[in-house]
Design a protein around this motif. Structure first.
Motif, PDB file in Angstrom:
ATOM      1  N   UNK A  18     -14.489  -2.228  -7.532  1.00 19.24           N
ATOM      2  CA  UNK A  18     -13.953  -2.960  -6.390  1.00 19.24           C
ATOM      3  C   UNK A  18     -12.464  -2.737  -6.177  1.00 19.24           C
ATOM      4  N   UNK A  19     -11.740  -2.337  -7.213  1.00 19.67           N
ATOM      5  CA  UNK A  19     -10.279  -2.229  -7.082  1.00 19.67           C
ATOM      6  C   UNK A  19      -9.744  -1.219  -8.087  1.00 19.67           C
ATOM      7  N   UNK A  20      -8.470  -0.883  -7.934  1.00 18.22           N
ATOM      8  CA  UNK A  20      -7.775  -0.042  -8.899  1.00 18.22           C
ATOM      9  C   UNK A  20      -8.379   1.341  -9.054  1.00 18.22           C
ATOM     10  N   UNK A  21      -8.472   1.803 -10.310  1.00 21.24           N
ATOM     11  CA  UNK A  21      -9.024   3.124 -10.593  1.00 21.24           C
ATOM     12  C   UNK A  21     -10.462   3.214 -10.085  1.00 21.24           C
ATOM     13  N   UNK A  22     -11.244   2.160 -10.292  1.00 18.08           N
ATOM     14  CA  UNK A  22     -12.640   2.181  -9.865  1.00 18.08           C
ATOM     15  C   UNK A  22     -12.787   2.412  -8.376  1.00 18.08           C
ATOM     16  N   UNK A 182      -1.128   3.805 -15.070  1.00 13.49           N
ATOM     17  CA  UNK A 182      -1.567   4.114 -13.710  1.00 13.49           C
ATOM     18  C   UNK A 182      -1.142   2.977 -12.788  1.00 13.49           C
ATOM     19  N   UNK A 183      -0.657   3.329 -11.623  1.00 13.92           N
ATOM     20  CA  UNK A 183      -0.114   2.347 -10.675  1.00 13.92           C
ATOM     21  C   UNK A 183      -1.255   1.609  -9.974  1.00 13.92           C
ATOM     22  N   UNK A 184      -1.723   0.552 -10.600  1.00  9.80           N
ATOM     23  CA  UNK A 184      -2.801  -0.292 -10.072  1.00  9.80           C
ATOM     24  C   UNK A 184      -2.277  -1.707  -9.847  1.00  9.80           C
ATOM     25  N   UNK A 185      -3.024  -2.542  -9.133  1.00  7.27           N
ATOM     26  CA  UNK A 185      -2.594  -3.941  -8.957  1.00  7.27           C
ATOM     27  C   UNK A 185      -2.377  -4.666 -10.281  1.00  7.27           C
ATOM     28  N   UNK A 186      -3.224  -4.394 -11.285  1.00 11.97           N
ATOM     29  CA  UNK A 186      -3.053  -5.056 -12.574  1.00 11.97           C
ATOM     30  C   UNK A 186      -1.760  -4.625 -13.249  1.00 11.97           C
ATOM     31  N   UNK A 187      -1.441  -3.329 -13.156  1.00  8.49           N
ATOM     32  CA  UNK A 187      -0.193  -2.873 -13.755  1.00  8.49           C
ATOM     33  C   UNK A 187       0.994  -3.465 -13.016  1.00  8.49           C
ATOM     34  N   UNK A 211       4.661   6.851 -13.092  1.00 11.31           N
ATOM     35  CA  UNK A 211       3.318   6.307 -13.192  1.00 11.31           C
ATOM     36  C   UNK A 211       2.341   7.267 -12.543  1.00 11.31           C
ATOM     37  N   UNK A 212       1.109   7.245 -13.041  1.00  9.31           N
ATOM     38  CA  UNK A 212       0.061   8.015 -12.400  1.00  9.31           C
ATOM     39  C   UNK A 212      -0.523   7.251 -11.226  1.00  9.31           C
ATOM     40  N   UNK A 213      -1.223   7.964 -10.356  1.00 11.42           N
ATOM     41  CA  UNK A 213      -1.911   7.351  -9.224  1.00 11.42           C
ATOM     42  C   UNK A 213      -3.395   7.249  -9.539  1.00 11.42           C
ATOM     43  N   UNK A 214      -4.062   6.183  -9.076  1.00  9.49           N
ATOM     44  CA  UNK A 214      -5.508   6.083  -9.306  1.00  9.49           C
ATOM     45  C   UNK A 214      -6.261   7.302  -8.818  1.00  9.49           C
ATOM     46  N   UNK A 215      -5.794   7.916  -7.733  1.00  9.24           N
ATOM     47  CA  UNK A 215      -6.464   9.088  -7.193  1.00  9.24           C
ATOM     48  C   UNK A 215      -6.426  10.277  -8.151  1.00  9.24           C
ATOM     49  N   UNK A 216      -5.403  10.324  -9.009  1.00  9.98           N
ATOM     50  CA  UNK A 216      -5.329  11.416  -9.983  1.00  9.98           C
ATOM     51  C   UNK A 216      -6.388  11.249 -11.069  1.00  9.98           C
ATOM     52  N   UNK A 217      -6.682  10.009 -11.432  1.00  8.22           N
ATOM     53  CA  UNK A 217      -7.775   9.755 -12.374  1.00  8.22           C
ATOM     54  C   UNK A 217      -9.112  10.073 -11.701  1.00  8.22           C
ATOM     55  N   UNK A 218      -9.247   9.663 -10.444  1.00  6.64           N
ATOM     56  CA  UNK A 218     -10.497   9.888  -9.717  1.00  6.64           C
ATOM     57  C   UNK A 218     -10.807  11.372  -9.598  1.00  6.64           C
TER      58      UNK A 218
END
Length: 246
Positions: A18-22, A182-187, A211-218
């Motif tokens: 629902x959010x972040x890396x996911x 990773x630059x997410x809302x939780x971070x 920081x990394x971007x969630x899209x880089x993990x994806x």
């Protein structure tokens, strides 16, 4: 096969999507042609993302095996499963409680047990599957103020390697992605509480000093989930800006 559609006709499940890396993983897999389902306790967030991506949604407690199995039976079978759901807690170990340990282990490790156990039989039967675990560099390097989280993520990586050994004969690959900061809302929430000093420390923990971007993990997940990664299994792929060398 065109890059944009390399996951065409594959059915993917993303936990904690629902959010972040996911959420970034959901968007990337959908963009590459996969039919995606989101399994998350945040029904509202998952529905909002589903409206954007066309994903299917099931709300479930990922630590409840019966609920997970029912959701997988309703939405599956799946060719791809991304065990992404996770939660962290920043506190020194002696300041944590037994309830904290159980919650962190349940969401970061036992949820992957539930999901993997539910999706693997169909993958075995069809002779194809991709399991991707979202671990953490904390599982490899340790984490001051995150001992239980680090232990759970280390367990997740070992779990993935074990499943790779057991399922190779079925044409199933199992790999783990290790994000760094990773630059997410939780971070961002943690940074808001810790201030600029914490943000600088996180950036400084990587060779790339950012920081990394969630899209880089994806992007890493999309590769490991693809047919192109058919000769990659039991591996860990760090998306952490070179943290171990920093």
């Amino acid at each position: 096969m065109a890059f944009q559609t390399r996951l065409q006709d594959l059915h993917a499940l993303v936990t904690g999507g629902a959010a972040g890396i996911g959420a970034a993983v959901v968007r990337r897999l959908a963009a590459e042609g996969a039919r995606v389902a989101i399994l998350d306790r945040d029904a509202a967030g998952a529905q909002a993302l589903a409206a954007e991506t066309g994903a299917a949604v099931a709300a479930a407690d990922l630590t409840d095996f019966a609920a997970v199995r029912a959701a997988v039976a309703r939405l599956g079978p799946f060719d791809i499963a991304v065990n992404n759901a996770g939660v962290d807690q920043h506190a020194f170990f002696t300041q944590t409680t037994e309830a904290d340990w159980r919650r962190l282990l349940a969401i970061n490790l036992e949820a992957a047990f539930c999901v993997s156990h539910a999706v693997l039989p169909a993958m075995q039967a069809q002779g194809f599957g991709r399991l991707v675990m979202i671990g953490s560099e904390a599982g490899r390097l340790g984490s001051r103020g995150g001992a239980v989280y680090a232990a759970a993520k280390a367990g997740l990586e070992a779990f993935g390697k074990s499943l790779a050994m057991e399922n190779a004969r079925y044409g199933i690959t199992v790999n783990t992605v290790l994000p760094g900061p990773i630059d997410t809302p939780l971070l961002r929430q943690a940074v808001a509480e810790g201030g600029d000093k914490l943000l600088r420390a996180m950036e400084g923990s990587t060779l790339l000093r950012r920081l990394g971007a969630p899209e880089e993990v994806a992007a890493a997940v999309a590769y490991l989930a693809s047919r192109e990664a058919g000769f990659v299994t039991g591996e860990t792929l760090a998306v952490s800006g070179g943290m171990p060398l920093a």
